[in-house]
Design an enzyme around this catalytic site. Sequence first.
Site, short mmCIF file in Angstrom:
data_model
loop_
_atom_site.label_atom_id
_atom_site.label_comp_id
_atom_site.label_asym_id
_atom_site.label_seq_id
_atom_site.Cartn_x
_atom_site.Cartn_y
_atom_site.Cartn_z
N ASP A 109 -8.71 -1.69 7.01
CA ASP A 109 -8.20 -2.30 5.77
C ASP A 109 -7.08 -3.30 6.06
O ASP A 109 -6.66 -3.45 7.21
CB ASP A 109 -7.70 -1.21 4.82
CG ASP A 109 -6.43 -0.54 5.32
OD1 ASP A 109 -6.33 -0.29 6.54
OD2 ASP A 109 -5.52 -0.31 4.51
N GLU A 151 -4.35 -2.24 8.14
CA GLU A 151 -4.74 -2.00 9.54
C GLU A 151 -4.73 -0.52 9.90
O GLU A 151 -4.40 -0.15 11.02
CB GLU A 151 -3.79 -2.76 10.48
CG GLU A 151 -3.40 -4.13 9.97
CD GLU A 151 -2.72 -5.01 11.00
OE1 GLU A 151 -1.52 -4.82 11.21
OE2 GLU A 151 -3.40 -5.87 11.61
C1 NOJ Z 1 1.04 -1.71 12.47
C2 NOJ Z 1 0.37 -2.25 11.23
O1 NOJ Z 1 0.57 -3.59 11.13
C3 NOJ Z 1 0.86 -1.50 10.03
O2 NOJ Z 1 0.26 -1.99 8.87
C4 NOJ Z 1 0.54 -0.06 10.21
O3 NOJ Z 1 0.99 0.67 9.10
C5 NOJ Z 1 1.16 0.47 11.48
N1 NOJ Z 1 0.74 -0.33 12.60
C6 NOJ Z 1 0.81 1.93 11.69
O4 NOJ Z 1 -0.57 2.05 11.91
C1 NOJ Z 2 1.46 -5.17 8.69
C2 NOJ Z 2 0.69 -5.28 7.43
O1 NOJ Z 2 0.24 -4.02 7.07
C3 NOJ Z 2 -0.48 -6.22 7.60
O2 NOJ Z 2 -1.12 -6.37 6.36
C4 NOJ Z 2 -0.03 -7.55 8.11
O3 NOJ Z 2 -1.14 -8.36 8.36
C5 NOJ Z 2 0.80 -7.40 9.37
N1 NOJ Z 2 1.84 -6.43 9.19
C6 NOJ Z 2 1.44 -8.71 9.77
O4 NOJ Z 2 2.33 -9.15 8.78
#
Ligand code: NOJ
Ligand code: NOJ
Length: 503
Positions: free
Chosen positions: A212, A215
């Site tokens: 999603d 991520e």
């Molecule tokens: C990094 C991702 O960008 C973030 O959205 C996520 O919550 C964390 N990893 C933990 O999986």
């Molecule tokens: C974490 C977020 O969850 C994700 O949606 C985003 O793409 C990355 N950070 C980078 O900003």
Amino acid sequence: MSKTWAIAATIVFANLTLSFTALGAEQHKSQQQPQIVLGEWLKFETSQVKPRLMSNLLGNGAVLASPSQSDPDYYYHWTRDAALTMDTVAGLYEGTADAGERSRYLAAMKNYAYFSRQLLDAPSLSGEQHNHYANLGEPKYFVNGVAFSRDWGRPQTDGPALCAITFLHFLEIAKKDAAERPFDNDTIRAMKEALVANLDYTAYHWHDSGYDLWEEIKGQHFYNGMAQRRALLRGAEWMQQIGQPDTADFYFRQAAALTVQLQRFWDGNRGYLQATLERSGGLDYKSSNLDTAIVLAALHTDENQEFFGPGHDQVLVTAEKLSNVFGVIHPINQRTTDGGGIRLAPGIGRYPEDRYDGNGASEGHGWFLATAALAEVHYRAALHFAANGHIEINKTNAPFFRSLPKVDGESAVLEVADIEQGIALRPSQAKFKATLRAMLLAGDQYLARIRHHASSGGSIAEQFDRHTGFMRGARDLTWSFASLITAADYRNQLLKVLDGKDS
Ligand code: NOJ
Ligand code: NOJ
């Protein structure tokens, strides 16, 4: 952290006595300017975030998610963040008459086109290029265009669709400004190649199970489906225009299949749209399946306002649920007015069970882009109702209308009976405009929340702490900037509709 933030204080400013409990550094600003109207602050804030956004765009076309290189390291080009940001830049280009600004935005768009073209040939762990560009499912790249090669939630199937939507927007600009020829032939070629590959990916991989937008969860996601559907519908029209009817037809059929799939996400028992179906991996504690991703999907893909656009009943009640839930679970939201006595809507996070704190896993916090999305959905739903000349309050959307704030001095308010029994409003009725005004005010209360937690210098990070209100997570997040710019833009549009003036 200093202790002073927690003490209750009484200050005297401009003959006004204000009582408040200081919760963060941003209090300082409210002490100095308690009566500053939101519109003025927004002008200041957008003037601050535009250059900050531009300085996160590298000369080679890579779009930094944030300039932060450690704790967290966001010094990458994320396909999703980049596409959403560059779509906003295209909007800024269209919205300004200033020659200097126009040429800066245009240069950034060209750079991004070349960088995206380069990514088509970048091998990645998400798949093989010959398999309809499966490599493009890769979520993030080093700024030199090499795919990230360590563990990550991959593939992410929304990125290519968002990228296609952005290039279709660029090409529309090229067509509209044909006499000016904003893009040279080489740039147009790079854009079209990137567009065709990203559409090809989307048409053949939309049913792949993927991670999603946060991520974290593998499955089928409402957000991805909405982005894919919009890309394919617009892409099909474009293919028709360039004389590729078979490809257009194939895209239309994929979009039609998505139209059916997307209706399955409504959960009538819970009363909101679900974020994910058919979860096949990733984290497993998101039991509510309630997610700001739904609101973002409506904002990023309003191809057809009737299809889960911002004014859609199910989208609006999902937004209302999010507001309710975050109002309760984030302690910071117990504070409902700022230092100047201005009403604050709840700060919104990604989803209730979130544990990502911006750098590691502990607990989730408020997100600027999620809070801006709640503001924007109110403005855009109001714009949609105004354009349609019709507001229908019914059983499904009643909780949303019930939640709208009272506008001072407004007498034509919705009665309890209007909401409980349902009503259809037309522009000739005083309640029609009064309802739009209440939606404007509701949106403004989210922007006031952002103002409350932003730094007085105008910078915004990814998150604000659920306990202290202090900013946290990646600093100067590009997507946060873009989300504020678009929310402010729709607010201006709504003001024009309501008052015939700017702010
Ligand atoms: C990094 C991702 O960008 C973030 O959205 C996520 O919550 C964390 N990893 C933990 O999986
Ligand atoms: C974490 C977020 O969850 C994700 O949606 C985003 O793409 C990355 N950070 C980078 O900003």
